[in-house]
Design a protein around this motif. Structure first.
Motif, short mmCIF file in Angstrom:
data_model
loop_
_atom_site.label_atom_id
_atom_site.label_comp_id
_atom_site.label_asym_id
_atom_site.label_seq_id
_atom_site.Cartn_x
_atom_site.Cartn_y
_atom_site.Cartn_z
N ASN A 283 0.80 -1.22 0.00
CA ASN A 283 0.00 0.00 0.00
C ASN A 283 0.83 1.27 0.00
OD1 ASN A 283 -2.47 -1.44 0.10
ND2 ASN A 283 -2.20 -1.76 2.29
N PHE A 284 2.12 1.12 0.20
CA PHE A 284 3.00 2.29 0.28
C PHE A 284 4.25 2.00 -0.56
CE2 PHE A 284 0.82 1.57 4.33
CZ PHE A 284 -0.04 2.65 4.32
N PRO A 285 4.22 2.24 -1.86
CA PRO A 285 5.33 1.83 -2.75
C PRO A 285 6.65 2.47 -2.43
CG PRO A 285 3.34 2.40 -4.00
CD PRO A 285 3.11 2.86 -2.59
N THR A 286 6.69 3.59 -1.76
CA THR A 286 7.96 4.25 -1.47
C THR A 286 8.57 3.78 -0.15
OG1 THR A 286 6.81 6.09 -0.41
CG2 THR A 286 7.28 6.27 -2.77
N HIS A 287 7.96 2.85 0.54
CA HIS A 287 8.47 2.35 1.80
C HIS A 287 8.82 0.87 1.67
CE1 HIS A 287 6.51 6.04 3.11
NE2 HIS A 287 7.16 5.96 4.24
N ILE B 167 -8.44 5.82 12.61
CA ILE B 167 -7.80 4.49 12.76
C ILE B 167 -7.46 3.97 11.36
CG2 ILE B 167 -8.05 2.16 13.67
CD1 ILE B 167 -10.27 3.23 15.47
N PRO B 168 -6.18 3.75 11.04
CA PRO B 168 -5.82 3.08 9.78
C PRO B 168 -6.26 1.60 9.83
CG PRO B 168 -3.98 4.38 10.58
CD PRO B 168 -4.99 4.34 11.69
N ASP C 157 -4.81 -6.08 0.75
CA ASP C 157 -5.76 -5.15 0.14
C ASP C 157 -5.29 -3.71 0.33
OD1 ASP C 157 -7.28 -7.33 -0.51
OD2 ASP C 157 -8.54 -7.20 1.28
N ILE C 158 -6.03 -2.82 -0.31
CA ILE C 158 -5.66 -1.40 -0.23
C ILE C 158 -5.85 -0.92 1.20
CG2 ILE C 158 -6.24 0.91 -1.06
CD1 ILE C 158 -7.19 -0.34 -3.64
N ALA C 159 -4.86 -0.21 1.70
CA ALA C 159 -4.96 0.33 3.06
C ALA C 159 -6.04 1.40 3.12
CB ALA C 159 -3.61 0.90 3.49
N ASP D 104 -10.06 5.30 1.04
CA ASP D 104 -9.18 4.34 0.38
C ASP D 104 -7.79 4.89 0.13
OD1 ASP D 104 -11.28 2.58 0.31
OD2 ASP D 104 -11.90 3.11 -1.72
N ASN D 105 -7.60 6.15 0.33
CA ASN D 105 -6.32 6.79 0.08
C ASN D 105 -5.79 7.33 1.40
OD1 ASN D 105 -4.08 8.18 -0.81
ND2 ASN D 105 -5.14 9.14 -2.54
N VAL D 106 -4.75 6.69 1.92
CA VAL D 106 -4.21 7.10 3.21
C VAL D 106 -3.62 8.50 3.12
CG1 VAL D 106 -2.55 6.50 5.02
CG2 VAL D 106 -3.77 4.70 3.80
N ASP D 107 -3.03 8.83 1.97
CA ASP D 107 -2.39 10.13 1.84
C ASP D 107 -3.39 11.28 1.83
OD1 ASP D 107 0.17 9.04 1.73
OD2 ASP D 107 -0.04 8.59 -0.40
N LYS D 108 -4.64 11.02 1.50
CA LYS D 108 -5.65 12.08 1.42
C LYS D 108 -6.85 11.77 2.30
CE LYS D 108 -4.41 13.28 -3.34
NZ LYS D 108 -4.92 13.44 -4.73
#
Length: 1136
Positions: free
Chosen positions: A629-633, A803-804, A811-813, A858-862
């Motif tokens: 769910n986090f391609p840069t990590h 809560i994440p 699945d998508i975070a 569905d989008n943790v960043d937003k």
């Protein structure tokens, strides 16, 4: 078959017998006739044999190529493979053509059989002719001689022949045989003579001192050499010995193939040569047996010098001793050559000197490198062979002392024999002591190593040739085994004490030298349960690496083959190769676990060397597990000397980088013991100010997995559940970090609280969860902070939890934001019935019992933006539902009632059974909201919908939806909603009447169209498309009905004064009305319509004007209908 006069007819089967003048023929079947034909195969071979030979040839060449091509260059391999394919293609094409031709093989075979039959008949005819001619020629000179009267009289009188030559009697008449007693006496006499001679005068070598006499011969036994049988020519002192037989005392061991060529007892030509040579040596100083022919001068015979005694047994011993050793050496040479033919030829060479007394066997032979091959300067050249085993037949001098070949007893007995039989003389020949000399010379630097001298020492007893077990393969393997042991011990010491490998392989049990019945090897523990066996192939002398037979390692064969191939070019690089293999094996095992979990991993990323050093100076390899769910990590598994280290990193691409290089923005070390032990907790955001939500502290900064106290049972044993929890922990950690960063950017303070999320509220998260889910806390923010400026912020309780979710799965975070409402209109309708938890949309879940609204993102960043957007939408629906529920009492609109409400949609009836449904789409970027209205009618309970009555459920306001939607976007929402409902109620009589007019006109076949011009403007367009009737809403719930060709702003026809500033001109009115024409006598039609409406008893106010009539909404239907009909009738009467 009938018989002719001269015998049976062989060459014919047809006979005719005359019966009453007729001929009867006896014909045999065709199959019988063909069976009598000779079968000819001259120049033919079976097609199957040809195909079999081609297949065998192709297979043999493929096997040879498989053995030779790995040592070639890539270009040479391709060229040889292409040549082979072209050659085999030609052969296959030839066989294919032959197979086509073989279809006529049966016909050709029959023709050849008939041809052979005819040729045989022709030959028989020719033989008969020649036989008759020979008989004629032989019988002509045949004549009987005259009768021998004298011989006849002798036979008749004496019954025998008297006048035959004596030679005939000697040749034909056998001599009288000896009796058994005579034979026994003869043997006894000659045995006594031999016994006397051997004991009294004959010089017998000590090596042949064991003898026995019997059957008229003496049998000498030379241990481990031969058994010889001799006999005397006579009993006189000058009668010599002659050779009878010999048996070599050796036993061939190992493979017995071809050993019939080396019989222990010679026969045939070999025995004849041995007999001639032995007899010549025994009679070296004796006179010849027969005198030379007359006229031939005999060759001078050697004479014994004065004081020299002839020793024929010594000479024959020396000859047979050399013969026996040479025979054994030939057997060893044959065995060595057979080893070469069985696959050793490329790696072993056998050389024999011209005198056939020295054989050299070189093993581990390497092909010389190509001349153009470049070798690194620091790489040492490898010797061309591993070692050499030399076997020679040498003569040794008699020694005394402990090195003497004879025992003291044997030396004493030999001296006594010499004194008793020679006295003052000396023998003509001395015993030559011959033996095998075996030397092993290991090549210095073989396999790139120099073992210790004590490891290369081999006792002479192990190198001795044993005649009772002649086995060249066993001797060579014994030498190779010793050489292999020394090499393995060298590598063991290097692995345990080398600077590069000391930290890895120095512990006890990591490198074990194994010397069992097989080849000596090193058992090297790589990691976990992975063990590699390193040994030297006895045949090729190449280092080989193999696994211990783990089923999961079946796919490592190509890797081991590649490593072995590169390693044999530089065998001294074995320690470095094992380190690389260990890292590769650890990486494979870890990737296998990663694949079991369905995760994506990488061995390398575009990090520079300086960036990789951030993971530690002792890092020997890394596995980057990308968080789905986090391609840069990445969860990084760092391979060290002892065990894994685990890190969580965030990567960022370098700007303006051609190769998309990455840098590590953040590195956090993980403590696997705390995570796996369910002791992991996320500390609160305790920066300088706990309330402002600063960055969390790293609770495990050391990052070392191997603790100083308790150690894991085996290093690098990565369990699947541990890796799963590490991955889940990293996903949770990144998810929380991203949410916290959004709070920081907006200046929203947050705290950490215990997670009390009920998974049953979310069906998609209730089945699969991580064991860490209960230990991961939630984020808590204040509603006054996050909902500042949002509508209906007062409807939320002070604490809002974030809560994440889904970080434990693939699945998508997601992020769920839980808001507890203070007061809200309870949801009603179909979705709200039957359950305490409703889900009006994919992103909203409402628990009616707890009054908690959960917003899914569905989008943790937003997630914060999406929550605010959803909250704005929900809050507007809450305001709308509350205002609608209050309209019946606030504005005395008793027929306005709420039908359905589910936080996303509000449906209410604004008059009778006319209803409208509202949904909102909020856009935070433009700070604007758009609404969607859907009009319908609510059927009564006893209303049955049939096909003819479907139009009864049509809401005529549906055509004006596009104009009505814009009313809610201006001003305060409650005011705009009141304005919308009032407009709908006031225009309902107009749209209802227009809908009735349209339906009735359609039923009558009239072309009438009704449509809205704006939210309060509706038009009836007549069939000629040139006349229209407009209905427009005015203030005070009034409706103006006017001619469509005019507007409310037209100038009066009789106006003479100046036009007011800003008033539209007549040209403007025409421009607005388009091509519409004034209705004829419209003022009179309006007056008539009003009169009829008054006569009908319609209540309400009327005000006729020049271009129409103004009335209130209670009278608009009657007035409008009468006016429509009047205009329709007028237009129908007016000629076009």
């Amino acid at each position: 078959m009938d018989t002719a006069v001269n015998g049976r007819l062989v060459n014919g089967t047809s006979h005719a017998t005359l019966l009453n003048g007729k001929t009867e023929a006896h014909e045999l079947p065709l199959e019988v006739l063909e069976s009598e034909l000779p079968l000819v195969h001259d120049g033919q071979i079976p097609l199957g044999e040809l195909v079999s030979r081609l297949a065998q040839s192709m297979y043999a060449e493929l096997v040879e190529m498989a053995e030779t091509m790995p040592h070639m260059s890539d270009t040479a391999r391709k060229r040889q493979l292409a040549d082979w394919v072209v050659k085999m293609k030609r052969q296959v094409v030839k066989v294919y053509a032959i197979a086509k031709w073989s279809r006529d093989a049966g016909v050709v075979q029959k023709a050849m059989n008939i041809t052979a039959f005819l040729m045989d008949q022709n030959r028989q005819f020719e033989d008969a002719i020649l036989g008759l001619k020979y008989g004629r020629d032989a019988l002509d000179p045949a004549r009987l001689r005259n009768h021998d009267l004298l011989t006849s009289l002798d036979v008749l009188t004496t019954s025998t022949y008297r006048r035959l030559p004596s030679c005939i009697k000697e040749l034909i008449v056998p001599p009288t045989p000896l009796t058994d007693d005579e034979v026994a006496r003869t043997f006894a006499d000659i045995e006594d003579a031999m016994r006397y001679r051997l004991r009294m005068s004959e010089i017998v070598p000590w090596e042949m001192s064991e003898y026995r006499i019997g059957a008229g011969r003496v049998f000498f036994t030379a241990p481990k050499l031969f058994e010889l049988s001799l006999c005397l020519r006579g009993a006189r002192s000058n009668d010599g010995w002659f050779f009878v037989n010999v048996t070599f005392l050796f036993t061939v061991g190992g493979d017995q193939t071809g050993m019939q060529e080396f019989p222990r007892t010679p026969s045939g030509i070999l025995k004849r040569n041995i007999t001639e040579e032995a007899d010549a040596r025994l009679a070296f100083y004796l006179p010849p047996d027969e005198p030379p022919p007359p006229g031939v001068e005999p060759a001078p015979r050697p004479q014994l010098p004065q004081g020299v005694v002839d020793a024929p047994l010594v000479r024959v011993f020396n000859f047979l001793q050399m013969m026996s050793l040479s025979y054994q050496l030939e057997i060893l040479w044959y065995q060595a050559e057979r080893m070469r033919s069985l696959g050793w030829a490329e790696f072993m060479s056998v050389e024999m000197t011209n005198n056939r007394q020295t054989m050299a066997v070189k093993y581990w032979v390497r092909k010389p490198p190509p001349p153009n091959q470049k070798r690194p300067p620091q790489q040492r050249p490898l010797p061309a062979l591993g070692g050499k085993l030399t076997i020679s037949i040498v003569q040794v001098k008699e020694k005394t002392g402990h090195k003497a070949s004879r025992s003291p007893r044997a030396r004493v007995l030999a001296e006594l024999q010499s004194r008793s039989k020679l006295d003052e003389s000396r023998p003509s020949d001395e015993v030559e002591h011959m033996r095998f000399d075996v030397r092993w010379e290991p090549e210095n630097g073989a396999l790139g190593v120099t073992p210790a001298l004590e490891d290369l020492f081999m006792p002479l007893e192990q190198l001795r040739i044993d005649p009772e077990n002649l086995d060249m393969e066993s001797l060579l393997l014994k030498v190779i085994r010793r050489h292999t042991e020394s090499v393995m011990k060298f590598f063991q010491t290097q692995l345990q004490r080398g600077a590069v490998t000391r930290n890895i392989f120095s512990p006890q049990g990591e490198v074990v030298f194994v010397s069992n019945e097989g080849a000596p090897s090193l058992r090297i523990h790589l990691c976990a349960d992975e063990v590699v066996i390193v040994t030297v192939d006895p045949r090729t002398g190449r280092l080989t690496l193999r696994d211990t037979g783990d089923l999961a390692a079946a796919g490592r064969g190509p890797r081991f083959a590649a490593i072995t191939q590169r390693l044999n070019d530089a065998p001294f690089m074995l320690p470095q190769a094992l380190v690389l293999l260990r890292n590769a094996t650890i990486t494979d095992l870890a990737e296998q676990k990663v694949q079991y979990l369905g995760l994506q991993s990488f061995r390398t990323r575009n990090f520079s060397a300086d960036e990789i050093k951030k993971l530690g100076q002792d890092a020997q390899g890394q596995i980057y597990i990308q968080l789905g769910n986090f391609p840069t990590h990445y969860l990084v598994l760092v391979i060290t000397d002892q065990d894994f280290r685990y890190a969580l990193i965030s990567a960022k691409e370098v700007e303006h980088s051609m190769n998309h290089d990455l840098v590590m923005e953040d590195i956090g070390w993980l403590n696997v013991r705390r995570i796996h032990g369910d002791q992991v907790t996320i500390e609160g955001g305790m920066g300088p100010d706990h309330i402002t939500g600063q960055k969390r502290k790293r609770e495990d900064g050391s990052g070392r997995v191997g603790p100083s106290g308790e150690q894991y049972p085996t290093s690098f044993r990565l369990e699947t559940n541990v890796l799963r929890e590490l991955y889940a922990y990293c996903c949770a950690r990144v998810a929380y970090t991203k949410v916290e960063q959004q709070f920081k950017l907006r200046g929203i303070p947050y705290t950490h609280v215990s997670s009390t999320l009920n998974p049953s509220s979310f069906s998609e998260f209730g089945n699969v969860q991580s064991s860490l889910a209960r230990t991961i806390p939630a984020l808590c923010v204040q509603s006054s902070d996050i909902l500042s400026g949002a509508p209906a912020a007062e409807a939320a309780m002070p604490n809002i939890r974030v809560i994440p979710l889904n970080w434990w799965s693939t699945d998508i975070a997601k992020v769920v934001t839980c808001v507890k409402l203070k007061y809200v209109q309870q949801p009603i309708g179909k979705r709200a019935s039957g359950s305490t938890v409703i889900r009006p949309s994919k992103r909203i879940i409402y628990d009616t019992r707890e009054a908690i609204v959960s917003f899914l993102s569905d989008n943790v960043d937003k997630c914060v933006d999406e929550f605010l957007e959803e909250w704005a939408r929900v809050s507007k629906m809450v305001v709308i539902a509350r205002e609608v529920a209050q309209m019946s009492t606030k504005y005395l609109w008793t027929d306005v009632r709420l039908i359905s409400f589910d936080l996303q949609t509000v449906e209410f009836a604004y008059a009778d059974n006319y209803s409208v449904s509202l949904t909102c789409t909020d856009q935070l970027a433009t700070n604007r909201s758009s609404y969607h209205l859907r009009f319908s009618r609510v059927p009564s309970d006893d209303f049955m919908q049939v096909d003819d009555e479907l139009d009864a459920l049509h809401n005529p306001h549906e055509d004006a939806e596009v104009y009505l939607c814009n009313l809610l976007g201006h001003g305060k929402l409650s005011t705009a909603l009141h304005r919308l409902v009032a407009l709908l109620r006031e225009t309902l009589p107009v749209v209802a009447e227009l809908e009735d007019i349209r339906v009735k006109a359609a039923q009558q076949g009239h072309l009438i169209d009704t449509f809205p011009k704006s939210a309060g403007w509706f038009r009836i367009l007549y069939g000629d498309l040139r006349h229209a009737l407009d209905f427009r809403l005015m203030t005070g719930a009034r409706i103006v009905i006017l001619d469509g060709s005019h507007t409310l702003f037209d100038e009066p026809a009789d106006s003479r004064g100046p036009r007011k500033s800003g008033a539209p001109s007549k040209s403007t009115s025409l421009a607005n009305t388009g091509a519409l024409q004034p209705i004829p006598d419209f003022r009179a039609l309006v007056s008539e319509a009003i009169k009829e409406a008054v006569a009908q008893g319609v209540k309400g106010q009327f005000a006729p004007i020049d271009i129409g009539v103004i009335c209130d909404i209670t009278a608009v239907r009657v007035v409008g209908r009468r006016l429509y009909e009047k205009v329709f009738t007028k237009l129908a009467q007016t000629p076009r």
